[in-house]
Design a protein around this motif. Structure first.
Motif, short mmCIF file in Angstrom:
data_model
loop_
_atom_site.label_atom_id
_atom_site.label_comp_id
_atom_site.label_asym_id
_atom_site.label_seq_id
_atom_site.Cartn_x
_atom_site.Cartn_y
_atom_site.Cartn_z
N ASP A 1 -6.36 -12.08 8.66
CA ASP A 1 -5.46 -13.19 9.24
C ASP A 1 -4.14 -13.31 8.48
N ASP A 2 -4.38 -13.05 7.36
CA ASP A 2 -2.95 -13.40 6.37
C ASP A 2 -2.77 -12.06 5.55
N ARG A 3 -1.69 -11.91 5.00
CA ARG A 3 -1.36 -10.92 3.83
C ARG A 3 -2.30 -10.88 2.79
N VAL A 4 -2.90 -9.57 2.61
CA VAL A 4 -3.78 -9.47 1.42
C VAL A 4 -3.35 -8.59 0.48
N ASP A 5 -3.65 -8.90 -0.87
CA ASP A 5 -3.18 -7.75 -1.87
C ASP A 5 -4.53 -7.09 -2.24
N PHE A 6 -4.40 -5.97 -2.04
CA PHE A 6 -5.54 -5.00 -1.92
C PHE A 6 -5.44 -3.80 -3.09
N ARG A 7 -4.57 -4.31 -3.92
CA ARG A 7 -4.39 -3.03 -5.01
C ARG A 7 -5.58 -3.06 -5.92
N GLN A 8 -6.02 -4.20 -6.15
CA GLN A 8 -6.98 -4.03 -7.36
C GLN A 8 -8.31 -3.40 -6.57
N LEU A 9 -8.37 -3.73 -5.07
CA LEU A 9 -9.64 -3.04 -4.24
C LEU A 9 -9.45 -1.64 -4.29
N ILE A 10 -8.23 -1.15 -3.97
CA ILE A 10 -8.23 0.49 -3.91
C ILE A 10 -8.66 0.84 -5.46
N ARG A 11 -8.37 0.39 -6.54
CA ARG A 11 -8.88 1.04 -7.57
C ARG A 11 -10.13 0.98 -7.70
N GLY B 1 -16.70 -8.90 -1.40
CA GLY B 1 -17.25 -9.91 -1.79
C GLY B 1 -17.05 -10.45 -3.21
N ARG B 2 -17.12 -9.25 -3.98
CA ARG B 2 -16.99 -9.72 -5.54
C ARG B 2 -15.66 -10.12 -5.82
N LEU B 3 -14.57 -9.50 -5.28
CA LEU B 3 -13.00 -9.71 -5.60
C LEU B 3 -12.51 -11.01 -4.66
N GLY B 4 -13.39 -11.52 -3.61
CA GLY B 4 -13.07 -12.74 -3.04
C GLY B 4 -11.90 -12.62 -2.08
N LEU B 5 -11.73 -11.47 -1.55
CA LEU B 5 -10.62 -11.31 -0.64
C LEU B 5 -10.86 -11.74 0.67
N LYS B 6 -9.87 -12.26 1.48
CA LYS B 6 -9.99 -12.82 2.81
C LYS B 6 -9.70 -11.93 3.75
N MET B 7 -10.74 -10.70 4.06
CA MET B 7 -10.39 -9.85 4.86
C MET B 7 -11.86 -9.22 5.16
N LYS B 8 -11.65 -8.69 6.36
CA LYS B 8 -12.98 -7.98 6.86
C LYS B 8 -12.91 -6.47 7.10
N ILE C 1 -12.80 9.58 -4.53
CA ILE C 1 -12.13 9.98 -3.61
C ILE C 1 -10.74 9.40 -3.23
N ARG C 2 -10.14 9.74 -2.33
CA ARG C 2 -8.70 9.24 -2.13
C ARG C 2 -8.89 8.15 -1.09
N ILE C 3 -8.30 6.98 -1.33
CA ILE C 3 -8.55 5.89 -0.35
C ILE C 3 -7.13 5.61 0.36
N GLU C 4 -7.50 5.25 1.51
CA GLU C 4 -6.52 4.77 2.52
C GLU C 4 -6.86 3.55 3.11
N MET C 5 -5.91 2.58 3.21
CA MET C 5 -6.42 1.28 3.88
C MET C 5 -5.30 1.19 5.16
N LYS C 6 -6.07 0.81 6.23
CA LYS C 6 -5.34 0.50 7.50
C LYS C 6 -5.80 -0.66 8.24
N GLN C 7 -4.82 -1.49 8.53
CA GLN C 7 -4.95 -2.79 9.06
C GLN C 7 -5.01 -2.65 10.74
N VAL C 8 -6.04 -3.07 11.20
CA VAL C 8 -6.07 -3.10 12.84
C VAL C 8 -6.26 -4.60 13.19
N GLY C 9 -6.06 -4.63 14.59
CA GLY C 9 -6.00 -5.70 15.08
C GLY C 9 -7.44 -6.12 15.67
N LEU C 10 -7.59 -7.37 16.20
CA LEU C 10 -9.13 -7.55 16.61
C LEU C 10 -9.24 -6.94 17.85
#
Length: 447
Positions: free
Chosen positions: A175-185, A148-155, A193-202
């Motif tokens: 829904d769209d492509r998201v740049d979450f590089r700052q989110l991982i930092r 919410g602080r970064l304002g990314l459109k992802m859930k 800890i080590r962070i891994e982002m994985k996108q899944v469908g609905l």
């Protein structure tokens, strides 16, 4: 399927048996498999398969090699190779049935995806694993705050820690492509800890979270359904369903997977039906298709010029009209065919008792008070003289009765009043003078 009493709380811990998914029934975890080959011995000279199936959080399963030939059975907690470090999982399947599962998922025995088993988990490994699982809910809550602080459109839907607690996988939907590089930092600095982002469908998100469908049961994708096939609106059209997105959509917002369950049966039943774009030509006009009842073999047609009434025809009648039209012949009208259709009422049940009626409780029960009131009214009507009958007087003279004399109290008091008592009130004025009654010896009336 899951146990009836093992509904999970916010920490994904079953509330029923409190065994954290490893109860003796083997049904706490999702997609449990019954090993029906466990009591059968292998043929002579054949070595057992050294690959086992291991289950992780929310039904995630992978295959691992048992290179050290450890004595492993279903339900054991083992430490397996991770990326990096090690992970803790529960053995869900061993033996020859693992070959069937590998063939179903298209994995070869010598594939690089199959990692190795380190050892059976010690008590220290289990304690670290449970401590990491306990932090998942708090990590997910703080991760959503960072989103919410970064304002990314992802859930952010779920968080899963590795068995050693050094890595966390964040499952998200977007829904769209998201740049979450700052989110991982930000997540790495917040949790160290080590962070891994994985996108899944609905659909995968609904399978991981679970829920209750419109049918009142648990979601199929979270209990037994593994193959999430694509569902089209054509499946609803073949089954003659209204294209209402609110009724056809599931918890994930997509079309319900159960629309494909009976699709093959409907397709087989539709083989004998004519196409819906065929026009029936009659002398009264052209008729077009409206709807059909597949399993009853009924179709409804209406005229193009007058669509106010629908005509119900059987499949044989429609085929007869189409055959006549192919010969360039026109039938009289659809009314004649509809008049030939006689519906026979089928009795679905029989009253074997013969004395109980379905409407026996519809009539209100009469109380004792109402019965007594009805009896008193009947007695009062019997004591009242008939107003249409004129009273007889002595001689041939007829005297009109006074309407005030016809009134009598329902409840009599201690003083007995005769029927000839003088009524109270003013006598109405009459234009005609009344003659006094003639005295005679037989007149015994007393005033």
């Amino acid at each position: 399927m899951s146990c009836n009493s093992c509904s999970s709380d916010i920490n994904s811990i079953p509330k029923g048996c409190k065994s954290n998914g490893s109860c003796g029934t083997g049904d706490c975890e999702k997609l449990s498999v019954f090993d029906w080959l466990s009591n059968m011995s292998l043929p002579t000279g054949q070595k057992p398969l050294n690959i086992v199936e291991v289950r992780f959080k929310n039904g995630r399963k992978h295959f691992y090699k048992n290179q050290d030939n450890l004595q492993i059975s279903i339900g054991d907690i083992i430490a397996v190779e991770g990326n990096p470090g090690h992970d803790i999982g529960t053995v869900s399947l061993v033996g020859e049935l693992v070959k069937v599962q590998m063939k179903k998922k298209g994995i070869e025995k010598e594939s690089e995806e199959i990692k190795k088993i380190y050892r059976k988990a010690s008590q220290k490994d289990i304690d670290i694993w449970q401590a990491a699982r306990a932090k998942e809910y708090e990590t997910q809550f703080r991760g959503r705050e960072i989103l919410g602080r970064l304002g990314l459109k992802m859930k952010l839907s779920d968080v899963e820690y590795q068995g050693d607690g050094n890595k966390a996988t964040f499952y998200y939907t977007a829904d769209d492509r998201v740049d979450f590089r700052q989110l991982i930092r930000d997540l790495a600095s917040a949790f160290s800890i080590r962070i891994e982002m994985k996108q899944v469908g609905l659909r995968q998100e609904a399978a991981r979270l679970g829920g209750v469908g419109s049918c009142g049961r648990e979601l199929c994708c979270s209990t037994w359904l593994t193959d999430l096939r694509k569902v089209n609106t054509t499946a609803a059209r073949y089954q003659q369903l209204s294209l209402n997105p609110q009724k056809l959509a599931g918890q994930c917002g997509k079309l319900k997977c159960c629309l494909n369950y009976e699709l093959d049966t409907y397709l087989d039943a539709l083989n004998g039906f004519p196409k819906q774009d065929i026009i029936l030509k009659t002398e009264k006009g052209d008729a077009v298709f409206v709807k059909m009842d597949i399993f009853k073999g009924l179709l409804w047609y209406t005229y193009k010029e007058n669509r106010s009434k629908w005509y119900k025809l059987t499949l044989e009648q429609v085929q007869e009209i189409i055959a006549a039209n192919k010969k360039r012949e026109q039938v009289a009208s659809l009314e004649e065919y509809e008049s030939e259709l006689i519906e026979e009422t089928k009795v679905d049940f029989e009253n074997v008792v013969g004395q109980d009626s379905l409407t026996r409780f519809d009539v209100p029960k009469r109380t004792k008070k109402s019965r007594n009131k009805r009896k008193n009214q009947q007695r009062g009507n019997q004591n009242k003289p008939n107003q249409n009958q004129k009273p007889k007087v002595a001689g041939s003279q007829k005297q009109k009765p006074n309407p005030n004399q016809q009134k009598k109290a329902a409840n009599t008091t201690g003083n007995n009043k005769t029927a000839n008592a003088k009524p109270q009130g003013n006598r109405p004025n009459r234009n005609k003078k009344r003659r006094p009654p003639r005295k005679s010896a037989n007149n015994t009336n007393k005033e």
